[in-house]
Design a protein around this motif. Structure first.
Motif, short mmCIF file in Angstrom:
data_model
loop_
_atom_site.label_atom_id
_atom_site.label_comp_id
_atom_site.label_asym_id
_atom_site.label_seq_id
_atom_site.Cartn_x
_atom_site.Cartn_y
_atom_site.Cartn_z
N CYS A 130 0.86 -1.19 0.00
CA CYS A 130 0.00 0.00 0.00
C CYS A 130 0.89 1.22 0.00
CB CYS A 130 -0.87 -0.01 1.25
SG CYS A 130 -1.75 1.54 1.56
N SER A 131 0.52 2.25 -0.78
CA SER A 131 1.33 3.46 -0.73
C SER A 131 0.58 4.61 -0.07
CB SER A 131 1.88 3.84 -2.11
OG SER A 131 1.04 3.41 -3.13
N GLY A 132 -0.45 4.29 0.67
CA GLY A 132 -1.15 5.32 1.43
C GLY A 132 -1.65 6.45 0.56
N ASN A 188 -7.07 7.27 -0.76
CA ASN A 188 -8.39 7.08 -1.40
C ASN A 188 -8.42 5.65 -1.92
OD1 ASN A 188 -10.80 7.34 -2.69
ND2 ASN A 188 -10.05 8.71 -4.30
N CYS A 189 -8.75 4.74 -1.04
CA CYS A 189 -8.52 3.32 -1.33
C CYS A 189 -9.49 2.75 -2.36
CB CYS A 189 -8.59 2.50 -0.05
SG CYS A 189 -7.96 0.84 -0.32
N GLY A 190 -8.93 2.13 -3.36
CA GLY A 190 -9.74 1.55 -4.42
C GLY A 190 -9.71 0.03 -4.43
N THR A 220 0.11 0.58 -6.00
CA THR A 220 1.38 0.22 -5.37
C THR A 220 2.10 -0.91 -6.09
OG1 THR A 220 0.31 0.76 -3.29
CG2 THR A 220 2.38 -0.45 -3.14
S1 SF4 Z 1 -5.58 2.10 -3.26
FE1 SF4 Z 1 -5.70 1.42 -1.11
S2 SF4 Z 1 -4.03 -0.09 -0.94
FE2 SF4 Z 1 -3.63 1.12 -2.78
S3 SF4 Z 1 -2.31 2.81 -2.14
FE3 SF4 Z 1 -4.40 3.56 -2.03
S4 SF4 Z 1 -4.97 3.18 0.09
FE4 SF4 Z 1 -3.19 1.89 -0.29
#
Ligand code: SF4
Ligand code: SF4
Lengths: 302, 222, 134
Positions: free
Chosen positions: B132-134, B137-139, B150
Motif C-alpha cells: 500500500c502506498s497510502g 483514497n482506497c480503491g 502500489t
Molecule cells: S488504493 Fe488502497 S491499498 Fe492502494 S495505495 Fe491507495 S490506500 Fe493503499
C-alpha cells in the motif's frame, strides 16, 4: 466527418495503410533525423516518432515530429505517461498540434528501470487509457481535463497500442475494447511473429464487434539476424518470437540472415493484407530504416 | 507494518562518530518485526559499533534501549532519562519514529539508523513485500483486494500493460504482475466485469502529491 | 600495543557436535560455549565473543540431517555468514569466524579445524579491535 490527418484519410478510404518508425537521435542533430526522413519519405503514409523509447534520453518526440512536418512527412507522435504528469501532457499536446502534428499514439512507456537513467523518478500520473480519453475530450469537446474551453482544440487522430502477445491473453481483448471506448481511432500492435496467436486475437476482437470500430495496423519488425531474434524474444518486454522463426533464421548462412528476415516480414505482411479486421501495417525497422523502402516495394504497398 | 532495513554499518559509524555518548534506541513494533530495529538489532549494532570504534582506537560509550513505540509520546517518555544521559540518539525506528523523537527532544541530536522503506507485509519468512502506498483514497474494492497503485510498476488503473508475460512484471522476473493477480482474483470472485468500466484519472490530491497530510479527529481533540 | 601470546578462540558448539579430548587445545586458549541446539547461534553472541577478546570464533554444529531440530544448523550457517559480512564491513576480516559440521565422535577432524584456524590466524593476525585497548 472531415479526416484529421493523411493517415486517417487513407484508412477511411479503405486503403491498406503503412506506417514506419523513426527513433530520434541521442543528441540534438537535425541531420540524423533528416537522413531518416529521406529513407522513409515516399514509402509510408506516416511515421511514428518514439518518445524516449526504452527510457533512454533522446531528442523529444515533439521536436523530432516537427522536423518531419517541416519535410512533408506525416508524424505519429508517440507520447508516454511515464515522464510527464497531466499538466505537462496536455500542454505538450496543445503545443504539438500547433506545430502541425496531427496523429498521436498514447502509450504507458517502458519502465525506466532498464533505461539509461534508472535513478529517475517516474510519473504515471494518468495511464495510457486515460491519455486516450484526454486527447479525445480535448478534440471533441474542446476542453482540457479541468473542463476549461480551449481556444483552438487539438484535432488529433488518436492511436493506442495493443499487445496480443502479452498475458493474460483472455484480458487482451477487454483492454482493446477499453481503449476503443476511451477514444482510440487506430491501434498499432506489437511486432507479430506468432501468427496463430495474432489471428486468434483478431478473431476475438471481431466476435466482440470491435473490428468495425477501430483501424488496426499490425506491427512487423524485420529480423536482422538469428541473434537479434533470440535477443528480442528473451529481453524485450512483451515480445513473442516462436521457436520455428528462430530456427528458420538459424538455418540460414549468417550473411544471408538479413535477407531471410525481410522475407519473413514480407510473408507476414502478405497474411495481414488478406486478414479481415486488419487495416494496415506498422513497420518498425529498428535502426534499419533502409529496409523499409525495400519491404514496401516488395510487398506491393506502394 | 512499516518496513525498514538497517543502514550500512559504515554509514552509521560516520553518523555517530562526532559523539562520545550515544543511545541506540530501538522500537518494538514495526521495525522489530522486519528485523531492522528491535532489541536484537540494537544489541548487534551496539556490539558492532563498539568493535569498530575499538579497532579505530576511538572510545565511544554506547547505551542500548528499546521502547514499545517511538511514534507515540506515551512510550517515548520511557526513553527520556536515557536521552538525557547521552549526546546523540541513534534511532532504529522508522522515519516517523525518528521525527517523533526529534520533536519531543528539541535540543538533542537524533540520527536515523535505518532506511525506512514501505508499508508492507511479511509475505513469507524473511520476505517483505510492499502492499500500500497510502494514497488516501482506497480503491481495493474494485481491484479484488490487490492494489495496482502500489503493486503495478506503472500505477496503471485500467488494466495490464503490454509487458506483462506469464504472470510477471516487465521490470523484473521476481516481481509478479499486479494486474495478472488482479485478473486472476476477480475471475475467481466472478467480478471480472469490474475491469470493463473505464477508470478515470486518479485524484492524487489525497496522496503525498497534495502536500504533507494531516488527519484530524475532532472528537479526540481536547 | 598488547598482543596476547597465545591466540584466543571461542568455540560455540551444540550437544552432538563436540567433545574435548586431550591436547586438542595445544597452542591456544579456548573458551567453549555449549548451546542446547545449533539454532541458538545468535549474531550478538558471536560478536560479543570478539568484543571479549577472541581472535577467532568457531561454531561447531552437527550435520544437517543429524540436527535434533530440523533446520537448526542451516539457520546457524546463515547467522554466521551474516556476521562474517559485518566483520568484513568493519575491517575485522570475516575469516575469523567459521562454522563447521562436526560430530563429537570425530575428534580428529575437530583437531584439524583448530589447527587450520591457528594457521589462518598467523596470516590475518590477532583481533584488530583489541590491539589498542586491552
Ligand atoms: S488504493 Fe488502497 S491499498 Fe492502494 S495505495 Fe491507495 S490506500 Fe493503499
Ligand atoms: S507488467 Fe503488470 S505490474 Fe508490471 S507494469 Fe505492466 S501491468 Fe504493471
Amino acid at each position: 466527418m472531415k479526416t484529421l490527418s493523411r493517415l486517417h484519410e487513407k484508412l477511411s478510404n479503405g486503403e491498406f495503410a503503412v506506417t514506419g518508425e523513426c527513433g530520434p537521435p541521442r543528441g540534438s542533430s537535425k541531420e540524423v533525423i533528416q537522413k531518416k526522413i529521406k529513407l522513409l519519405n515516399g514509402f509510408v503514409d506516416a511515421v511514428n516518432v518514439t518518445d524516449n523509447q526504452t527510457a533512454i534520453v533522446r531528442m523529444s518526440s515533439i521536436a523530432a515530429s516537427a522536423h518531419l512536418v517541416a519535410q512533408g512527412l506525416e508524424p505519429v507522435m508517440q507520447m508516454v505517461v511515464r515522464d510527464r504528469n497531466r499538466i505537462a501532457i496536455q500542454s505538450d499536446i496543445l503545443g504539438a498540434y500547433s506545430l502541425g502534428i496531427k496523429n498521436i499514439l498514447c502509450l504507458s512507456g517502458d519502465h525506466q528501470k532498464f533505461g539509461s537513467q534508472p535513478d529517475a523518478m517516474n510519473v504515471f500520473d494518468i495511464d495510457s487509457i486515460n491519455l486516450v480519453r484526454t486527447v479525445k475530450d480535448m478534440r471533441d469537446k474542446g476542453k482540457d481535463m479541468s473542463g476549461f474551453d480551449l481556444d483552438v482544440a487539438p484535432r488529433m487522430f488518436i492511436g493506442a497500442a495493443a499487445n496480443p502477445f502479452a498475458d493474460p491473453f483472455e484480458y487482451r481483448v477487454i483492454r482493446l475494447a477499453k481503449k476503443i471506448d476511451a477514444g482510440a481511432d487506430f491501434i498499432q500492435t506489437q511486432c507479430i511473429y506468432n501468427m496463430d496467436r495474432f489471428r486468434e486475437w483478431i478473431r476475438q476482437a471481431a466476435d466482440e464487434g470491435l473490428a468495425d470500430k477501430v483501424y488496426i495496423l499490425g506491427g512487423v519488425t524485420p529480423l536482422k539476424s538469428a541473434g537479434m531474434a533470440r535477443y528480442m524474444n528473451n529481453k524485450v518486454a512483451g515480445m513473442d518470437i516462436p521457436e520455428e522463426i528462430i530456427k528458420r533464421m538459424d538455418g540460414i548462412d549468417k550473411k544471408n540472415q538479413a535477407d531471410e528476415g525481410i522475407k519473413i516480414c514480407l510473408e507476414t505482411i502478405q497474411e495481414l493484407k488478406e486478414m479481415d479486421g486488419v487495416h494496415g501495417v506498422h513497420i518498425m525497422a529498428i535502426e534499419w530504416e533502409e529496409a523499409v523502402g525495400l519491404i514496401v516495394e516488395q510487398a506491393g504497398l506502394k | 507494518m512499516i518496513t525498514a532495513s538497517q543502514k550500512p554499518i559504515n554509514e552509521i559509524a560516520e553518523l555517530v562518530e562526532p559523539y562520545k555518548k550515544v543511545l541506540i534506541l530501538g522500537c518494538g513494533t514495526c521495525v522489530k518485526t522486519c528485523f531492522a530495529g528491535g532489541e536484537d538489532e540494537v544489541a548487534v549494532l551496539a556490539s558492532v559499533l563498539r568493535l569498530k570504534f575499538k579497532k579505530m582506537a576511538r572510545s565511544i560509550e554506547i547505551e542500548e534501549l528499546t521502547i514499545e513505540r517511538q511514534c507515540e509520546n506515551e512510550f517515548i517518555q520511557e526513553a527520556s532519562s536515557g536521552v538525557d544521559r547521552n549526546d546523540a540518539i541513534l534511532s532504529l525506528a522508522c522515519g516517523a519514529g525518528v521525527q517523533a523523537m526529534a520533536k519531543r527532544f528539541a535540543k538533542k541530536v537524533v540520527l536515523p539508523g535505518v532506511n525506512t522503506s514501505f508499508i508492507g507485509i511479511q509475505e513469507s519468512p524473511g520476505i517483505f513485500t510492499e502492499e500500500c502506498s497510502g494514497c488516501g483514497n482506497c480503491g481495493l474494492a474494485t481491484f479484488g483486494g490487490i492494489c495496482p497503485v502500489t503493486r503495478c510498476s506503472k500505477k496503471l488503473l485500467n488494466g495490464p500493460c503490454g509487458g506483462s508475460q506469464k504472470g510477471l512484471c516487465e521490470i523484473d522476473p521476481d516481481t509478479p504482475c499486479a494486474w495478472h493477480l488482479i485478473i486472476e482474483r476477480l475471475t475467481t470472485l466472478g467480478q471480472l466485469d469490474n475491469l470493463k468500466t473505464y477508470i478515470p484519472p486518479k485524484n492524487w490530491n489525497t496522496s503525498l502529491s497534495g502536500g504533507p497530510r494531516k488527519l484530524i479527529r475532532e472528537d479526540h481533540i481536547i | 600495543m598488547k598482543i596476547h601470546n597465545k591466540p584466543k578462540l571461542t568455540l560455540f558448539h551444540c550437544l552432538n557436535s563436540f567433545k574435548e579430548t586431550a591436547s586438542m587445545f595445544d597452542g591456544c586458549e579456548v573458551k567453549t560455549v555449549k548451546m542446547a541446539c545449533s539454532s541458538m547461534t545468535k549474531d550478538v553472541h558471536l560478536l560479543r565473543a570478539f568484543e571479549s577478546g577472541a581472535d577467532a570464533v568457531l561454531v561447531l554444529v552437527c550435520r544437517e540431517k543429524a540436527c535434533r531440530y530440523a533446520e537448526g544448523s542451516i539457520r546457524a550457517e546463515k547467522r554466521v555468514n551474516y556476521v562474517k559480512t559485518i566483520l568484513d564491513d568493519i575491517g575485522m576480516d570475516g575469516k575469523r569466524l567459521n562454522i563447521f559440521n562436526t560430530s563429537s565422535k570425530d575428534s580428529g577432524s575437530i583437531n584439524d579445524i583448530i589447527k587450520k584456524t591457528l594457521l589462518e590466524l598467523e596470516i590475518i593476525g590477532p583481533n584488530p579491535a583489541l590491539n589498542h585497548f586491552n
